[in-house]
Design an enzyme around this catalytic site. Structure first.
Site, mmCIF file in Angstrom:
data_model
loop_
_atom_site.group_PDB
_atom_site.id
_atom_site.type_symbol
_atom_site.label_atom_id
_atom_site.label_comp_id
_atom_site.label_asym_id
_atom_site.label_seq_id
_atom_site.Cartn_x
_atom_site.Cartn_y
_atom_site.Cartn_z
ATOM 1 N N GLU A 113 0.812 -1.218 0.000
ATOM 2 C CA GLU A 113 0.000 0.000 0.000
ATOM 3 C C GLU A 113 0.844 1.265 0.000
ATOM 4 O O GLU A 113 1.994 1.265 0.440
ATOM 5 C CB GLU A 113 -0.958 -0.003 1.188
ATOM 6 C CG GLU A 113 -0.260 -0.019 2.520
ATOM 7 C CD GLU A 113 -1.263 -0.061 3.665
ATOM 8 O OE1 GLU A 113 -1.960 -1.086 3.797
ATOM 9 O OE2 GLU A 113 -1.334 0.921 4.406
ATOM 10 N N CYS A 124 3.564 8.642 0.339
ATOM 11 C CA CYS A 124 4.177 7.764 1.337
ATOM 12 C C CYS A 124 4.241 6.356 0.749
ATOM 13 O O CYS A 124 3.220 5.800 0.347
ATOM 14 C CB CYS A 124 3.327 7.787 2.606
ATOM 15 S SG CYS A 124 3.845 6.591 3.844
ATOM 16 N N CYS A 158 6.812 -6.615 7.283
ATOM 17 C CA CYS A 158 7.923 -6.054 8.050
ATOM 18 C C CYS A 158 8.257 -7.019 9.181
ATOM 19 O O CYS A 158 7.390 -7.711 9.695
ATOM 20 C CB CYS A 158 7.501 -4.706 8.631
ATOM 21 S SG CYS A 158 8.809 -3.849 9.533
ATOM 22 N N CYS A 193 7.069 -3.695 15.798
ATOM 23 C CA CYS A 193 6.603 -2.606 16.680
ATOM 24 C C CYS A 193 5.161 -2.899 17.125
ATOM 25 O O CYS A 193 4.310 -3.261 16.318
ATOM 26 C CB CYS A 193 6.683 -1.256 15.972
ATOM 27 S SG CYS A 193 8.368 -0.831 15.503
ATOM 28 N N CYS A 247 1.915 -1.251 15.453
ATOM 29 C CA CYS A 247 1.905 -1.119 13.995
ATOM 30 C C CYS A 247 1.254 -2.315 13.310
ATOM 31 O O CYS A 247 1.547 -3.470 13.619
ATOM 32 C CB CYS A 247 3.347 -0.947 13.508
ATOM 33 S SG CYS A 247 3.480 -0.786 11.728
ATOM 34 N N CYS A 252 -0.573 2.947 8.939
ATOM 35 C CA CYS A 252 0.421 2.058 8.342
ATOM 36 C C CYS A 252 -0.052 0.606 8.254
ATOM 37 O O CYS A 252 -0.278 -0.035 9.264
ATOM 38 C CB CYS A 252 1.618 2.075 9.288
ATOM 39 S SG CYS A 252 3.108 2.574 8.541
HETATM 40 N N1 SAH Z 1 10.016 1.077 9.600
HETATM 41 C C1 SAH Z 1 10.128 2.504 9.530
HETATM 42 C C2 SAH Z 1 9.141 3.160 8.569
HETATM 43 C C3 SAH Z 1 7.727 2.689 8.550
HETATM 44 S S1 SAH Z 1 6.654 3.147 9.873
HETATM 45 C C4 SAH Z 1 10.050 3.117 10.894
HETATM 46 O O1 SAH Z 1 9.864 2.399 11.868
HETATM 47 O O2 SAH Z 1 10.251 4.322 11.016
HETATM 48 C C5 SAH Z 1 6.412 4.888 9.756
HETATM 49 C C6 SAH Z 1 6.092 5.555 11.098
HETATM 50 O O3 SAH Z 1 4.750 5.279 11.521
HETATM 51 C C7 SAH Z 1 6.987 5.056 12.226
HETATM 52 O O4 SAH Z 1 7.344 6.135 13.051
HETATM 53 C C8 SAH Z 1 6.055 4.102 12.956
HETATM 54 O O5 SAH Z 1 6.507 3.847 14.234
HETATM 55 C C9 SAH Z 1 4.738 4.837 12.870
HETATM 56 N N2 SAH Z 1 3.544 4.034 13.090
HETATM 57 C C10 SAH Z 1 3.301 2.768 12.715
HETATM 58 N N3 SAH Z 1 2.060 2.381 13.093
HETATM 59 C C11 SAH Z 1 1.504 3.421 13.719
HETATM 60 C C12 SAH Z 1 0.245 3.644 14.324
HETATM 61 N N4 SAH Z 1 -0.679 2.692 14.374
HETATM 62 N N5 SAH Z 1 0.015 4.857 14.877
HETATM 63 C C13 SAH Z 1 0.954 5.834 14.815
HETATM 64 N N6 SAH Z 1 2.150 5.686 14.259
HETATM 65 C C14 SAH Z 1 2.439 4.489 13.714
#
Ligand code: SAH
Length: 346
Positions: free
Chosen positions: A91, A104, A111, A115, A118, A332
């Site tokens: 996406e 974006c 991945c 996290c 996420c 995301c």
């Molecule tokens: N892997 C990279 C890039 C992808 S995530 C990274 O970790 O930076 C892009 C951003 O969105 C990151 O800061 C991630 O922590 C954040 N993110 C992911 N899921 C989220 C959510 N549900 N709410 C808010 N931020 C989120």
């Protein structure tokens, strides 16, 4: 078959020489793929027939197919689900700001960083994208919107520094004159903090913006939200960021997703100030976008404002990310996840 859209201009020039063609053919070919954005050899009308035949025999032109587009009624944000040549889906998002359009993009299919908040990581990692698959997200969106893309953020699904060589090639292809020619200053790469790769990236002599997903002001808290923190201590991450800044003179952006009751207290803000005050940086606060698989909740609006004011008063540059596209699967990995869930139910 070679993936032609992933070849740099210098590589194309070599290929042309090997095929017994004039060097300038490489520029023409590059322009068809990366400036005029055609994805069919037959549209490359200024190339000789013989060359086109040989290209067709030996090379592929990667093309992504839009499967779904969701457009937000609130703000025009558009979320795209693309199918890759091997059938996987990814996406991408188009965000319309007054300073221009921003896209974006994803860097991997899934991945493996894990996290907690996420959605992109729930199914693990399938594979890294190729340079052309990263580019095609931007190309398809520019063609769909009929508007120029000004900014690119590598903040979609995947960890870009876990697909490092591809990322470098992607940046070169995107910023080279003769292609879309997007200035490196308008490209942001976001990482969860893979320390050795941040240091390597610092030495590549690039003008891109590095965004670091911090999300917590202490090692303990960060570890509870981000498994990668068990590999690289917060102190090492901060040190790598300082190294990056000193080498590139590009100010780092720290992303901080505010999770209700977890990392949004005054004490957290205080710790964060202590951590970041010595650095020349920018903090981007993101109210967490809750996903149904986890029980994290958003911080209250007033809490977000207070957190911001507190940082600001101490002299830290801070912005709150506008929450675009909340009426569509905005966070995301949510659109891809909901698509895959729907496929499974069939
Ligand atoms: N892997 C990279 C890039 C992808 S995530 C990274 O970790 O930076 C892009 C951003 O969105 C990151 O800061 C991630 O922590 C954040 N993110 C992911 N899921 C989220 C959510 N549900 N709410 C808010 N931020 C989120």
């Amino acid at each position: 078959m070679t993936d032609l859209k992933s070849q740099t201009l210098t590589e194309l020039q070599k290929e042309m020489e090997q095929l017994g063609e004039k060097k300038f053919r490489a520029k023409q070919l590059y322009s068809w793929m990366h400036e005029k954005l055609v994805d069919d050899f037959d549209q490359m009308t200024n190339l000789p027939k013989g060359l086109l035949t040989r290209l067709k025999e030996n090379y592929t032109l990667t093309r992504l197919v839009p499967l779904e587009v969701q457009v937000s009624k609130q703000d025009g944000t558009a979320k795209f689900l693309f199918q890759l040549p091997d059938g996987n889906v990814i996406e991408s998002v188009l965000m319309r700001y007054h300073h221009g359009n921003s896209v974006c993009i994803s860097s991997q299919v899934g991945c493996r960083m894990g996290c907690r908040f996420c959605a992109s990581t729930l199914g693990g990692l399938t594979r890294g994208l190729t340079p052309s698959e990263m580019l095609e997200q931007i190309y398809q969106i520019q063609k769909w919107s009929e508007e120029r893309v000004h900014n690119v953020v590598v903040m979609g699904t995947g960890e870009p520094l876990d697909n490092y060589e591809t990322l470098l090639r992607f940046i070169e292809l995107l910023s080279t004159e003769g292609g879309l020619h997007i200035s490196q200053r308008n490209i942001t790469v976001s990482t969860c903090g893979i320390v050795p790769k941040i240091k390597e990236l610092a030495k590549e002599n690039l003008q891109i913006t590095l965004a670091l997903s911090l999300h917590a002001p202490t090692q303990e808290k960060r570890k509870s939200l981000m498994p990668i923190a068990s590999r690289y201590e917060l102190s090492e991450v901060i040190e790598a960021c300082c190294y990056y800044f000193n080498k590139t003179k590009r100010r780092i952006t720290f992303e901080y997703s505010l999770v209700g009751g977890i990392n949004d207290t005054r004490e957290d803000a205080k710790e964060l100030i202590r951590l970041l005050k010595p650095l020349n940086c920018h903090v981007n606060l993101i109210p967490v976008n809750p996903i149904k698989e986890r029980d994290y909740v958003e911080s209250k609006h007033q809490t977000v404002i207070n957190f911001k004011n507190y940082l600001e008063k101490s002299g830290i540059h801070v912005t709150i990310r506008r929450e675009l596209g909340r009426d569509i699967d905005g966070a995301c990995g949510q659109l891809r996840k909901s698509y895959m869930d729907r496929e499974e139910e069939r």
